[in-house]
Design a protein around this motif. Structure first.
Motif, PDB file in Angstrom:
ATOM      1  N   ASP A  10      41.499  37.257  45.813  1.00 52.03           N
ATOM      2  CA  ASP A  10      40.048  37.412  45.802  1.00 52.03           C
ATOM      3  C   ASP A  10      39.642  38.759  45.194  1.00 52.03           C
ATOM      4  O   ASP A  10      38.717  38.827  44.382  1.00 52.03           O
ATOM      5  CB  ASP A  10      39.504  37.284  47.227  1.00 52.03           C
ATOM      6  N   ILE A  11      40.339  39.813  45.562  1.00 52.17           N
ATOM      7  CA  ILE A  11      40.038  41.148  45.031  1.00 52.17           C
ATOM      8  C   ILE A  11      40.316  41.186  43.525  1.00 52.17           C
ATOM      9  O   ILE A  11      39.540  41.751  42.750  1.00 52.17           O
ATOM     10  CB  ILE A  11      40.854  42.230  45.764  1.00 52.17           C
ATOM     11  N   ILE A  12      41.421  40.574  43.097  1.00 56.54           N
ATOM     12  CA  ILE A  12      41.746  40.517  41.665  1.00 56.54           C
ATOM     13  C   ILE A  12      40.670  39.755  40.906  1.00 56.54           C
ATOM     14  O   ILE A  12      40.264  40.151  39.804  1.00 56.54           O
ATOM     15  CB  ILE A  12      43.143  39.911  41.451  1.00 56.54           C
ATOM     16  N   GLU A  13      40.173  38.670  41.491  1.00 58.25           N
ATOM     17  CA  GLU A  13      39.086  37.910  40.856  1.00 58.25           C
ATOM     18  C   GLU A  13      37.843  38.786  40.712  1.00 58.25           C
ATOM     19  O   GLU A  13      37.168  38.741  39.680  1.00 58.25           O
ATOM     20  CB  GLU A  13      38.761  36.647  41.657  1.00 58.25           C
ATOM     21  N   ASN A  14      37.545  39.590  41.736  1.00 59.66           N
ATOM     22  CA  ASN A  14      36.417  40.526  41.635  1.00 59.66           C
ATOM     23  C   ASN A  14      36.616  41.490  40.463  1.00 59.66           C
ATOM     24  O   ASN A  14      35.694  41.765  39.703  1.00 59.66           O
ATOM     25  CB  ASN A  14      36.272  41.343  42.922  1.00 59.66           C
ATOM     26  N   SER A  15      37.837  42.005  40.328  1.00 58.17           N
ATOM     27  CA  SER A  15      38.146  42.940  39.233  1.00 58.17           C
ATOM     28  C   SER A  15      37.971  42.271  37.880  1.00 58.17           C
ATOM     29  O   SER A  15      37.426  42.860  36.950  1.00 58.17           O
ATOM     30  CB  SER A  15      39.571  43.471  39.377  1.00 58.17           C
TER      31      SER A  15
END
Length: 189
Positions: A10-15
């Motif tokens: 999820d954090i990688i998708e935000n990035s």
């Protein structure tokens, strides 16, 4: 979310949505200090002070369809870390990118499992082939320290015009990440 690797995805998708060209992921298991630390750093658009302040609010989102979707990823990740005697830190600067550090007490009874880190990394890398991923895994304890690193920039340089999404390249990346996870003993039963 059932495991930490899903939080990381999820954090990688935000990035990636923040137009990051480089995403750095460090996973550090330190048995002697009884902690697991996850660091995610990107060079995306970053957040202004107000957005950063609201990022841990589960009812805030910067997505266009604010009424239908809320951003639960960061607040849940922070909550899970803090519930396990850990900590959560989010720093960002507009135009410079975002840094996230989530720390968990390794032996805490309520700590979520790391989960399927290999599939998370494969999904992120193949799903965002335009981004360069820099991954570092470190596992220390019992008098030993195991390290493994991987970056897609080196692979892209070797491949030239062959995309990361080419089936043989995906297989190579999969095997390389799998070997790194086994080498650093990041697998959980």
């Amino acid at each position: 979310m059932q495991d930490i690797s899903l939080h990381l995805l999820d954090i990688i998708e935000n990035s990636a949505r923040a137009k990051a060209k480089n995403i750095y992921l460090d996973v550090i298991i330190d048995e002697e200090s009884d902690k697991i630390e996850f660091l995610v750093k990107d060079d995306g658009t970053g957040m202004d002070a107000e957005t950063l302040k609201n990022a841990q609010n589960p009812f805030y989102t910067s997505k266009a369809e604010r009424v239908k979707k809320v951003g639960l990823g960061i607040p849940l990740f922070a909550q899970n870390a803090e519930l396990c005697e850990g900590s959560f830190q989010l720093e960002s600067e507009l135009g410079k990118g975002t840094n996230l550090i989530a720390t968990f007490k390794h032996s805490h009874i309520d700590r979520m499992p790391i989960g399927n880190l290999k599939d998370t990394l494969i999904s992120a890398i193949i799903g965002h082939a335009e981004v360069d991923f820099w991954v570092q895994l470190t596992h220390s304890g019992a008098g030993k320290s195991l390290e493994w690193s991987f970056n897609t920039a080196e692979i892209k340089a070797e491949l030239g015009d062959i995309p990361l999404t080419y089936p043989d390249v995906i297989q190579y990346i999969d095997e390389n990440i799998n070997d790194g996870i086994k080498k650093t003993e990041m697998e959980e039963n």
